[in-house]
Every structure is written in C-alpha cells, then in structure tokens.
Design a protein around this motif. Structure first.
Motif, mmCIF file in Angstrom:
data_model
loop_
_atom_site.group_PDB
_atom_site.id
_atom_site.type_symbol
_atom_site.label_atom_id
_atom_site.label_comp_id
_atom_site.label_asym_id
_atom_site.label_seq_id
_atom_site.Cartn_x
_atom_site.Cartn_y
_atom_site.Cartn_z
ATOM 1 N N ILE A 123 -42.289 -8.994 -5.315
ATOM 2 C CA ILE A 123 -41.947 -9.543 -4.650
ATOM 3 C C ILE A 123 -41.105 -8.699 -3.697
ATOM 4 O O ILE A 123 -40.497 -8.517 -2.476
ATOM 5 N N VAL A 124 -40.229 -8.014 -4.249
ATOM 6 C CA VAL A 124 -38.934 -7.355 -3.471
ATOM 7 C C VAL A 124 -39.434 -5.983 -3.235
ATOM 8 O O VAL A 124 -39.396 -6.253 -1.854
ATOM 9 N N SER A 125 -40.905 -5.447 -3.654
ATOM 10 C CA SER A 125 -41.436 -4.492 -3.419
ATOM 11 C C SER A 125 -42.325 -4.869 -2.412
ATOM 12 O O SER A 125 -42.242 -3.862 -1.469
ATOM 13 N N ILE A 126 -43.243 -6.015 -1.885
ATOM 14 C CA ILE A 126 -43.681 -6.764 -0.655
ATOM 15 C C ILE A 126 -42.550 -6.414 -0.055
ATOM 16 O O ILE A 126 -43.080 -6.654 1.368
ATOM 17 N N ALA A 127 -41.598 -7.369 0.428
ATOM 18 C CA ALA A 127 -40.716 -7.917 1.199
ATOM 19 C C ALA A 127 -40.281 -6.102 1.454
ATOM 20 O O ALA A 127 -40.120 -6.411 2.751
ATOM 21 N N MET A 128 -39.948 -5.094 1.012
ATOM 22 C CA MET A 128 -39.576 -3.790 1.532
ATOM 23 C C MET A 128 -40.250 -2.936 2.097
ATOM 24 O O MET A 128 -40.107 -2.432 2.571
ATOM 25 N N GLY A 129 -41.695 -3.426 1.753
ATOM 26 C CA GLY A 129 -42.477 -2.669 2.289
ATOM 27 C C GLY A 129 -42.757 -1.957 1.304
ATOM 28 O O GLY A 129 -43.438 -0.432 1.524
ATOM 29 N N LEU A 130 -42.184 -2.034 -0.079
ATOM 30 C CA LEU A 130 -42.221 -1.055 -1.409
ATOM 31 C C LEU A 130 -43.488 -0.450 -1.761
ATOM 32 O O LEU A 130 -43.855 -0.894 -3.108
ATOM 33 N N THR A 131 -44.536 -0.001 -1.482
ATOM 34 C CA THR A 131 -46.032 0.105 -1.463
ATOM 35 C C THR A 131 -46.008 0.608 -3.095
ATOM 36 O O THR A 131 -47.192 0.377 -3.870
ATOM 37 N N SER A 132 -45.362 1.862 -3.166
ATOM 38 C CA SER A 132 -45.531 3.049 -4.158
ATOM 39 C C SER A 132 -45.386 1.819 -5.461
ATOM 40 O O SER A 132 -45.622 2.803 -6.511
ATOM 41 N N ILE A 133 -44.078 1.019 -5.761
ATOM 42 C CA ILE A 133 -44.150 0.287 -6.772
ATOM 43 C C ILE A 133 -44.869 -0.872 -6.851
ATOM 44 O O ILE A 133 -44.832 -1.481 -8.170
ATOM 45 N N LEU A 134 -45.586 -0.870 -6.141
ATOM 46 C CA LEU A 134 -46.484 -1.903 -6.306
ATOM 47 C C LEU A 134 -47.820 -1.685 -7.219
ATOM 48 O O LEU A 134 -48.277 -2.471 -8.098
ATOM 49 N N SER A 135 -47.691 -0.437 -7.197
ATOM 50 C CA SER A 135 -49.472 0.362 -8.179
ATOM 51 C C SER A 135 -48.957 0.028 -9.945
ATOM 52 O O SER A 135 -49.396 0.816 -10.172
ATOM 53 N N PHE A 136 -47.575 0.093 -9.758
ATOM 54 C CA PHE A 136 -46.640 0.281 -11.546
ATOM 55 C C PHE A 136 -46.307 -1.660 -11.630
ATOM 56 O O PHE A 136 -47.212 -1.225 -13.206
ATOM 57 N N SER A 137 -45.780 -2.255 -10.976
ATOM 58 C CA SER A 137 -45.848 -3.489 -10.923
ATOM 59 C C SER A 137 -46.930 -4.875 -11.628
ATOM 60 O O SER A 137 -46.821 -5.178 -12.499
ATOM 61 N N VAL A 138 -47.567 -4.039 -10.592
ATOM 62 C CA VAL A 138 -48.851 -5.277 -10.598
ATOM 63 C C VAL A 138 -49.989 -4.718 -12.124
ATOM 64 O O VAL A 138 -50.155 -5.887 -12.433
ATOM 65 N N PRO A 139 -50.063 -3.488 -11.806
ATOM 66 C CA PRO A 139 -50.827 -3.225 -12.897
ATOM 67 C C PRO A 139 -50.945 -4.136 -14.457
ATOM 68 O O PRO A 139 -50.209 -4.189 -15.621
ATOM 69 N N MET A 140 -49.192 -3.658 -14.632
ATOM 70 C CA MET A 140 -47.868 -3.594 -15.450
ATOM 71 C C MET A 140 -47.755 -5.252 -16.201
ATOM 72 O O MET A 140 -48.771 -5.480 -16.892
#
Length: 328
Positions: free
Chosen positions: A271-288
């Motif tokens: 949620i924080v990554s989406i809010a901050m636009g940090l797409t690089s972190i999404l590719s770790f948190s979502v698969p986890m």
C-alpha cells in the motif's frame, strides 16, 4: 490390597478437529489447477528484466511533467525496439528522474544515445533534461546470476529432504521430506505464475522472493510434522488420517497467525509503495504475498494429505508409537 496399576496417559485434544484428509482429492485438484494455470501463464508473455537479457539503461534528470507512454512509443519508433520508461525521484535532491531501458545484445551506440536525448528534448523542450548516467548491461552476468540462484534452490531442496528425513525418521522421514519439497515446489510455481499474470518482470526481486520462500514456506510444514511425531506416541493405534487431522488442527491457529502477520506486513509495504509510486518494491511485496498464501495452503492442506496418501499406498494405516530406550 491389590496392586494399583498405572493408567495410561490420556491426551486431551482440546481443538476442533477438521477433516483435512477427507478433502484430499479437492486439495489435489486445486493444487493441480493452480500449477497448470501458472505454467500456461508463460504463453501470455514473460517479461524478463534487462539484467538477464542485456541492453542499455539511460537515466536523465528533468523538471516539469513527462508522459512515460508517449516517450516509450516515440523512442521505440526511433530505435526500432521496445523501450521501458520509468519515472522516479532522485534520492539526493528534489529533481525527477527518467530511466529508459533498451533490450539488445549489443547495446546502444553513442550516436544513437545522442539521438534519444535529442528526441526527448524535442518532445519536452522546457524539461531541463540532463543526462545522468548511461550503462550497457551484459546478459552473461545476469544469466550466471540466474543459474546460480537455480542451483542454490535445487541444493536447498535436497538439503531439506535429507534434514526432514533424518529429523522425522519415526514417521517415515524420506516420504515426509519429499512431500514437503513437492509442496514447496508448488508454492514457487504458483508464485511464478502470479508474477507473470501481474505483469511483473522476472528480475532480481523475483529471485529474492524465491530464495526467501525456500526458507519461509517450509516452516509450517515442519511444525505439523513435529505434531504428528508427538501425537504418534500420545495417541497410539490411531489411524494415520485421523492422526494428521488432529495434528493439522492443533497447528492451524499458530500457522494462520504467523501467515496473517507476515502477509499483513507485506500488504502494508504494498500500500505504501503504491501511494509513493515505488513500483520496484511492488515486484517483491506482491509475489511474497502470493507465496505466503500458497505456502500456508500447502502446509495445512496439500502436504499432509499427500503424505497420508503416500503412507496408504505403502500399506501403512497406523503409525506405531516410538519405543523409548530403557535407561541403564
């Protein structure tokens, strides 16, 4: 007076026993369906990161606003290949950054990089565009890293089989080890399918998720095996499927609490990554998150049911209690 005999110790199963093994066919079908979908997702197109296939990364700083889709289409037409444009912010200043990734074996020449810069300046003349960095990425190093991760995963799986076989030899340890690794493999395959279907790249983040799940997803299975081994002595003569149902039910609350806690932390990161636009972190948190859910399902439902099926195929319906060695 008659000699008093010591009554056998009674074990109080203070949980609601759920019939997990009775739904084994359903669990097998669900796992098979998810694995097939994950394999079929490959045909929708797998986006492999630049670090694994080679190319060039050019980074600019700029001011104002830029449309990444416009840049991708215009620059792609200029260089004759696909381009990935990703915006961000500089960590040491308030300036905005734009990273362009070009996939190619040879990379971009200096002349072609200059053409790319001129084209962006033509599209956004007031952007104060400035070249920060340009790097060619060798596909060989990425391939070597990928191969090393695969070797590490295979080696870890073999070590897990041996470890479980030795630790749980009272409950037919080799079959327990193989079933645990099959459940782990199922978790990794479904995680891969989730990454592809979500449109994430197969990159270093994906490999980090795989290596993390190798250690994390097996823990709950080991807890259930430990319960089975304990109940084997406390509940002698009980059918294998009943013993596993009790052991899984006893471990259910702990497993769910652990998984929900870990899943929630990854959800907050997402949620924080989406809010901050940090797409690089999404590719770790979502698969986890996908791996945590699948790993929990496998630990509670799939692996114990598979192990019971294996024991019945071997003609074992009752586990004999472990005989303790007499003290000399």
């Amino acid at each position: 007076m008659s000699k008093q005999t010591k009554e056998p110790k009674q074990f109080d199963v203070d949980v609601k026993v759920r019939n997990f093994c009775g739904k084994s066919k359903l669990f097998f079908l669900i796992s098979l369906a998810l694995i097939v979908i994950s394999f079929l997702s490959t045909f929708t197109g797998v986006d492999v990161a630049l670090e694994f296939k080679g190319g060039t990364i050019i980074t600019y700083s700029y001011s104002g606003e830029m449309d990444e889709n416009t840049i991708e289409s215009e620059i792609g037409a200029l260089v004759g290949s696909s381009v990935n444009a990703q915006g961000g912010e500089s960590l040491d200043s308030d300036t905005k950054t734009l990273s362009l990734s070009f996939s190619s074996n040879e990379g971009l020449t200096i002349e072609r990089q200059a053409e790319v810069t001129d084209k962006i300046q033509e599209l956004y003349p007031d952007s104060e565009l400035e070249l920060l960095d340009a790097n060619d990425v060798d596909a060989t190093s990425g391939s070597e890293f990928f191969a090393k991760c695969i070797v590490a995963a295979i080696f870890a799986a073999l070590i897990l089989i041996v470890y479980i076989a030795l630790r749980f030899k009272q409950i037919s340890g080799w079959s327990a080890g193989v079933c645990a690794v099959l459940g782990l493999l199922s978790t990794l395959i479904v995680t891969y399918g989730g990454v592809v279907l979500c449109g994430f790249e197969i990159d270093s983040n994906f490999m980090a998720v795989i290596l993390t799940l190798l250690g994390y997803a097996i823990n709950d299975t080991i807890v259930i095996y430990d319960r089975i081994r304990e109940n084997q002595t406390l509940l002698p003569g009980m059918q294998v499927n009943d013993l596993v149902n009790i052991s899984s039910s006893q471990s259910l609350r702990r497993t769910l609490r652990t998984s929900i806690t870990t899943f929630s932390s990854m959800l907050v990161v997402t949620i924080v990554s989406i809010a901050m636009g940090l797409t690089s972190i999404l590719s770790f948190s979502v698969p986890m998150m996908i791996g945590i859910v699948m790993g929990t399902y496998n630990s509670i439902c799939f692996v114990p049911s598979l192990w019971v099926w294996w024991q019945k195929k071997r003609g074992i319906s009752v586990l004999q209690p472990v005989k303790k060695k007499a003290k000399v």
